[in-house]
Enzyme design. Structure first.
Site, PDB file in Angstrom:
ATOM      1  CB  CYS A   1      95.780  -8.104  85.980  1.00  0.00           C
ATOM      2  SG  CYS A   1      94.739  -7.107  87.029  1.00  0.00           S
TER       3      CYS A   1
ATOM      4  CG  HIS B   1      95.919  -7.127  80.134  1.00  0.00           C
ATOM      5  ND1 HIS B   1      96.039  -8.254  80.914  1.00  0.00           N
ATOM      6  CD2 HIS B   1      95.536  -6.135  80.974  1.00  0.00           C
ATOM      7  CE1 HIS B   1      95.744  -7.947  82.175  1.00  0.00           C
ATOM      8  NE2 HIS B   1      95.434  -6.672  82.231  1.00  0.00           N
TER       9      HIS B   1
ATOM     10  CD  GLU C   1      96.342  -5.490  75.138  1.00  0.00           C
ATOM     11  OE1 GLU C   1      95.244  -5.317  75.707  1.00  0.00           O
ATOM     12  OE2 GLU C   1      96.946  -6.584  75.124  1.00  0.00           O
TER      13      GLU C   1
ATOM     14  CE  LYS D   1      92.183  -9.981  81.395  1.00  0.00           C
ATOM     15  NZ  LYS D   1      93.288 -10.102  80.431  1.00  0.00           N
TER      16      LYS D   1
ATOM     17  CG  HIS E   1      90.634  -9.176  84.507  1.00  0.00           C
ATOM     18  ND1 HIS E   1      91.630 -10.048  84.892  1.00  0.00           N
ATOM     19  CD2 HIS E   1      91.246  -7.978  84.301  1.00  0.00           C
ATOM     20  CE1 HIS E   1      92.798  -9.396  84.930  1.00  0.00           C
ATOM     21  NE2 HIS E   1      92.588  -8.151  84.574  1.00  0.00           N
TER      22      HIS E   1
ATOM     23  CG  PHE F   1      95.617  -2.285  88.749  1.00  0.00           C
ATOM     24  CD1 PHE F   1      95.370  -1.820  87.475  1.00  0.00           C
ATOM     25  CD2 PHE F   1      94.581  -2.281  89.669  1.00  0.00           C
ATOM     26  CE1 PHE F   1      94.117  -1.351  87.107  1.00  0.00           C
ATOM     27  CE2 PHE F   1      93.316  -1.813  89.316  1.00  0.00           C
ATOM     28  CZ  PHE F   1      93.088  -1.349  88.039  1.00  0.00           C
TER      29      PHE F   1
END
Lengths: 88, 402
Positions: free
Chosen positions: B162, B294, B305, B326, B331, B390
């Protein structure tokens, strides 16, 4: 049925926690056995495969699921209920 | 070290087939998430996504191109056309050797893989199309941009899940800044909305079945999107000399690794990436007016976050705006940072902060100004764009207005 279900779930939990199946009891809490959030997701997958059921579980809200993960015994009860519901 | 600016932007995503349409949708708080229109969707538990709908590849590409361009390559080529056209650059001669392309992707030609696995495993075919390998490879999109625009310098693909786009853009920025290249085409592309691509995510149990609600108490997980975002980066002097319209300056960036967990984010890793980007850009925390988060809409990301932003920015965290787009374009995995950079440019250039759509009620663990549902006018001169992947691989970009 109950004994088989319980035995199979104890085996799945033991395998996930990498401990001996004799160390798994109904009152054990998955986290205390060393099963983290990833381990829970993997164990649920194993349960779905073993019993051919769908387990309602969203990792974003593990507490809000109808599937009671608070102890091994609660998982056994929840699986029995799902098996009865989903296999008729 | 040289200053680096953005002189062209292009995109294809669920919100629009170009940058103006995408920014208009972001301004309107439009959500591009809807029912998935893909083969075997009835065998999926997750049936929603931010899909580029009613897309007809034959309207854009000829037969020979389609034989070689996976959907993710097609998105990259279309977005690059827009970006290069806006930049006004004609790359040739000496400049060609000083120009390259670095793209991010996570799945590469996943549709091609999915279709061909299906053919050989499910349908029992023993022969596949001769171009399966060059079509599915993760550097195919970058390669086709290099060929299309005569980019003869450094070209490669970055895969950090990502954060792929942010790593790619950050790397391209550093190439221009350090003088390894004068022009870099960069960004990311992803087309993971196929049966196998969604089925794999489904297994992780973090996907929402309703919609994406970042930083919201009623969030239910992430929603996949698809698309591409492509940018033209060049040195400030190069852009000025040729009289180019400068969209924004890439002022700095930082990459960090959590070195902790394969999926669970770490607050420290995110903090080090944000504070590192500020340092690299010679910006103070108080300079930042907007953060494109994010913001995946998962419990793990949103809480971590928010805590990281609060810690890095201190009291200024309550004064800056942070949104997750997003909630609108989904995403887009390896393309997401590139598409989100458009919201950063909109904040800097147009003074409009894109909202966090689908928001319903506050989450006390995400107690920041997340610009709920409605876009906002604001004077912003510096922004951050976060990507926390990830694997614990983080990349944060810092942009300034010029």
């Amino acid at each position: 049925m109950t004994t088989d279900t319980r035995t199979r779930i104890h085996q799945i939990i033991a395998e996930q926690a990498m401990i001996d199946v004799s160390d798994v009891s109904d009152d054990a809490v998955p986290a205390d056995l060393g099963i983290d959030s990833m381990g829970v997701v993997e164990a649920i997958f194993a349960i779905e495969e073993a019993f051919d059921i769908q387990v309602p579980f969203n990792a974003n809200a593990p507490d809000k699921t109808a599937f009671d993960l608070s102890s091994v015994g609660s998982i056994v009860a929840a699986v029995e209920r799902l098996v009865a519901e989903q296999r008729g | 070290m040289r200053r680096v600016v953005i002189t062209g932007a292009g995109t294809v995503n669920a919100l629009g087939r170009d940058v103006p349409a995408t920014l208009a949708a972001m301004r309107g708080g439009v959500c591009g998430i809807g029912p998935l229109d893909i083969r075997d969707v009835d065998r999926l538990a997750i049936r929603i996504g931010a899909q580029v709908r009613d897309y007809d590849e034959s309207a854009h590409f000829n037969r020979q191109q389609i034989a070689l361009f996976d959907r993710y390559t097609q998105f990259a080529v279309l977005a690059a056309r827009e970006a290069l056209a806006q930049s006004g650059l004609e790359v040739s001669g000496d400049l060609a050797a000083r120009a390259g392309v670095i793209l991010g992707t996570s799945g590469g030609g996943l549709n091609t893989q999915d279709e061909n696995y299906r053919a050989v495993y499910e349908e029992g075919k023993n022969r596949v199309h001769p171009f399966v390998v060059p079509k599915l490879m993760n550097n195919a999109a970058a390669a086709h941009l290099s060929m299309e625009y005569d980019l003869r310098g450094p070209s490669f693909t970055v895969a950090t899940a990502c954060a792929s786009s942010n790593h790619a853009i950050g790397q391209a920025f550093q190439f221009v800044r350090a003088g390894l290249a004068d022009v870099m085409v960069t960004g990311g592309s992803e087309a993971m909305l196929c049966f196998g691509g969604v089925k794999a995510w489904e297994g992780l149990r973090v996907m929402s079945r309703d919609t994406c609600r970042p930083f919201c108490a009623t969030r239910s997980g992430m929603v996949q999107g698809e698309g591409a975002g492509i940018f033209v980066l060049e040195s400030y002097d190069h852009a000025r000399r040729r009289g180019a319209d400068i969209l924004a300056e890439v002022a700095g960036m930082a990459m960090t690794s959590d070195a902790a967990d394969i999926v669970m984010p770490s607050r420290q890793g995110a903090e080090r990436a944000m504070s590192g980007a500020l340092r690299d850009a010679r910006l103070n925390p108080e300079d930042i007016g907007y953060i494109n988060a994010h913001g995946t809409g998962t419990a793990a990301n949103d809480k971590t976050e928010s805590a990281a932003v609060a810690h890095v920015f201190g009291t200024h965290a309550d004064r800056l705006a942070m949104s997750s787009t997003k909630s609108m374009h989904g995403h887009c995995i390896g393309a997401t940072g590139a598409i989100e950079l458009l919201a950063c440019i909109m904040a800097l250039r147009d003074g409009v902060i894109a909202p966090t759509a689908n928001w319903q009620e506050p989450d006390p663990e995400c107690a920041l100004d997340i610009v709920p549902n409605v876009a906002r006018d604001a004077k912003v001169t510096a922004v951050l764009s976060n990507a926390f992947a990830f694997g614990g691989m983080n990349a944060v970009l810092a942009l300034k207005s010029v």
